[in-house]
Design a protein around this motif. Structure first.
Motif: not given
Length: 444
Positions: A336-362
């Motif tokens: 995505v053009e507007r996303v800054h490269q420094a600091p870079p994006p990160v993605c973390w798994m936050t938990g095991f949900g009822e029907s999905s594996i939950d993630f957060i993208l920053r």
């Protein structure tokens, strides 16, 4: 006096000059207008020439009358050109006053000042100024020891209007000069501009009142009444004014900042004495009182730095590889053009949900004034495309109902169907009875 031969001759000359000026003026305006419109890059010169062009008839009339007056004074007595001299002076004065009065942008004020100024000059030229002054001064009203006349009111209004116009014009000039001062912060520019304009307006009003003979010490009682009125009826106005001064001094917000106040998200366009102009992404302009920025919680997205972090939550099916999902989400955010490269994006798994594996993208952006929802939407779309290409499924909830006991199903007819069946049975019995009585051979 008007029936004298030379007076009639001057009247005829003036009428002929008016007709000649109309003809010559239209011809000259038609020839000069294309040349004036061809001027580029000089707006002030273009505006001045346009003012003169719209008054071509009057300019030609004044020149014709001046030429005729010069010729007649060389061939005859000056007393025989009295009426021509007055007409020439009046026309020239109107041309000058009408052009100068257009410097005032307000049309109503410009016309009023032009008419009053020309009336004063006309009375002065014709020698009737003393009689008109005495007449206006005679129309007076005695209020205790104070004498209020039409002449006093007219002088006060003209003087006050002129000084206030000069104060506002000079104040706007100072504000424009301060806006170009790059060594001053935006808040200091706005603060200095407003203080200078306010001081000039107060000084102009005090000067005008002193010039017309009003004793300023007599306004102490009035100032006390104003103080009581402020205490009771103008609390919000004074509170917003003081809050605006505090905002400018502590530099908490400034023009161009991206802020959030309650449900309002936008950028600050202008700081006023009573309110702050905030423009949202949908083009709406909110005029928020200054007091709200002091008493409520304000989020300034660009107070010290425009670099801000945004979060996007999502979930994937349990059949997916979490490591692959994390890499795909990070690569999608980087695309995505507007996303800054420094600091870079990160993605973390936050938990095991009822029907999905939950993630957060920053990820980080540097232009919050361009909107937050749109960049989140673009990142989600990029993740969708990446997940679809890698056969990563995004689950949605399913519901299964299990009954602990068997359920008996019965088919019931609606009330209308039962009524119709009963009616048919009655009709059939009625028909059978009628056939029984009609046939004598029928068995009993």
């Amino acid at each position: 006096m008007l029936m004298r031969p030379w007076m009639l001759i001057q009247v005829a000359i003036i009428i002929a000059a008016v007709l000649l000026s109309v003809v010559i003026g239209r011809f000259a305006e038609a020839r000069l207008e294309p040349r004036v419109r061809a001027i580029r890059g000089q707006p002030r010169l273009l505006r001045f020439l346009a003012l003169l062009l719209r008054r071509t008839n009057w300019i030609v009339l004044s020149l014709v009358l001046l030429a005729v007056l010069t010729v007649m004074r060389t061939v005859t007595w000056p007393s025989r050109t009295y009426l021509l001299a007055i007409a020439t002076s009046l026309v020239a004065a109107w041309v000058l006053i009408s052009v100068v009065s257009k410097l005032i942008r307000n049309r109503a004020v410009s016309r009023m000042i032009a008419v009053l100024a020309w009336a004063f000059v006309a009375l002065r030229i014709t020698g009737l100024l003393d009689e008109a002054t005495a007449l206006l001064d005679a129309a007076a009203l005695q209020i205790g020891s104070f004498r209020l006349s039409l002449l006093f009111l007219l002088q006060a209004i003209l003087l006050l209007s002129g000084l206030l116009w000069l104060a506002v014009t000079f104040g706007n000039f100072v504000e424009q000069r301060l806006e170009r001062a790059s060594d001053l912060t935006p808040t200091i520019r706005v603060l200095l501009g407003k203080v200078v304009k306010f001081a000039l307006i107060v000084a102009a009003a005090a000067t005008a009142l002193s010039a017309v003979g009003v004793d300023l010490t007599a306004l102490t009682v009035f100032s006390g009444a104003v103080g009581v009125g402020i205490g009771f009826g103008l609390q919000k106005v004074v509170s917003n004014f003081i809050s605006g001064m505090i905002i400018l001094l502590d530099k908490s917000i400034k023009p161009g900042d991206t802020i959030s106040l309650g449900e309002t998200f936008g950028w600050i366009r202008e700081l006023r004495a009573r309110f702050v102009s905030v423009v949202t992404r949908d083009g709406k302009e909110f005029l928020i009182p200054n007091e709200d920025f002091i008493t409520q919680q304000v989020v300034n997205w660009s107070f010290t730095d425009t670099l801000i972090r945004l979060d996007v939550h999502f979930g994937v099916a349990y059949t997916s590889d979490p490591h692959q999902v994390s890499r795909l989400a990070i690569d999608a955010a980087k695309s995505v053009e507007r996303v800054h490269q420094a600091p870079p994006p990160v993605c973390w798994m936050t938990g095991f949900g009822e029907s999905s594996i939950d993630f957060i993208l920053r990820f980080w952006i540097r232009d919050p004034q361009n909107g937050l929802t749109n960049v989140r939407g673009k990142v989600l779309l990029a993740c969708w495309d990446a997940f679809k290409e890698a056969d990563v499924s995004i689950p949605f909830p399913h519901r299964q109902v299990i009954l602990s006991e068997p359920v008996e199903v019965r088919v019931s007819r609606p009330p209308s169907a039962e009524a119709s069946s009963k009616d048919k049975a009655r009709s059939n019995r009625a028909k059978g009875g009628s056939r029984l009585h009609a046939d004598p051979k029928a068995p009993l």
